[in-house]
Scaffold this motif. Sequence first.
Motif, PDB file in Angstrom:
ATOM      1  N   ALA A 100     101.173  59.078  27.703  1.00  0.00           N
ATOM      2  CA  ALA A 100      99.964  58.369  27.773  1.00  0.00           C
ATOM      3  C   ALA A 100      99.255  58.744  28.954  1.00  0.00           C
ATOM      4  O   ALA A 100      98.456  58.059  29.655  1.00  0.00           O
ATOM      5  N   ARG A 104      97.853  54.529  25.009  1.00  0.00           N
ATOM      6  CA  ARG A 104      97.228  55.524  24.274  1.00  0.00           C
ATOM      7  C   ARG A 104      97.313  55.188  22.646  1.00  0.00           C
ATOM      8  O   ARG A 104      98.285  54.838  22.153  1.00  0.00           O
ATOM      9  N   SER A 140     100.190  59.661  20.457  1.00  0.00           N
ATOM     10  CA  SER A 140     101.123  59.477  21.308  1.00  0.00           C
ATOM     11  C   SER A 140     102.536  59.724  20.706  1.00  0.00           C
ATOM     12  O   SER A 140     103.378  60.241  21.549  1.00  0.00           O
TER      13      SER A 140
END
Length: 289
Positions: A54, A142, A147
């Motif tokens: 992230a 994210r 991700s």
Amino acid sequence: MRNEPHQRRIFKTIDAVRSSPHPTPKIKTNSIHMNNNVNPQNQKHIFLLSHMRANSSLIGHILGSHPQIKGYFEMHTSYRSAMDMITQEQILEQSKELSNTTKPNSIRYVFDKLLHNSYELLLENLRYDSDPNYIKILVSLRQPQQSIKSIISLFKKKHGTHPYAEPEKALEYYRQRINALAQFCDKNKQSYYYYDAELIRNDTQNSLPRLQNWLNLETPLKEEYQLFSLTGKAWVGDSSENMTKGKIIKHENNYSDIELPEHLLQTVIDETEQCRKLIIAHAIDSMNI
């Protein structure tokens, strides 16, 4: 010592500090009185609560390159009491390899990030009644598809096999982590700031000044950052080549070669949207896509 893997050296440094005798802080009515070596008026703390992949290593390096912030990597530890924060500071003070600063007098904050449910931040045990800004918390998510694909890609490159190289296990890690972050935020309302992780790359011009304002930093955060001894090293952060560039790289891999089970992905997307709404609703302030 130099030939040892960096992970083993880090563990040795952390274990050595934890096992060494040092004064125990006295705790009274949630106010903590430290010894002279750790001054809570000068050494405050930034915690980033997020998940793997992230952009947490990127923001850690941007923050760690600021003259008022010490720390930039993931220390893999919990913060359940004031003693844990003292230990964090002592680790960074005693190890030249782990420290990122040569100007200790300018330091206002000590930084760490927590990306796994096995590490806790028990905010109720760390409060300072005399200074509500003693701890600054950033929470960041994210979007799930990128991700999870990034997690799978990362662990496929590691030696041997790892559960997170499998789509089902990577999806489950992400799902459990997102729910744990939502639970933390529901419990600690109005105690943190939230930003969508993509904004650090996609809207740098606006996101970094907002972070500067949230953290009360005296000088701007910059999209160029320093390279430290652990930059690009596995276990403590992002080991991809982009981390060694020393600046924000806008381009991101779309991981078109990785496929996710559609029925599992949709469940995670739905849960993430619910958790994200809750997290944003309870934040002091937020930056959203």
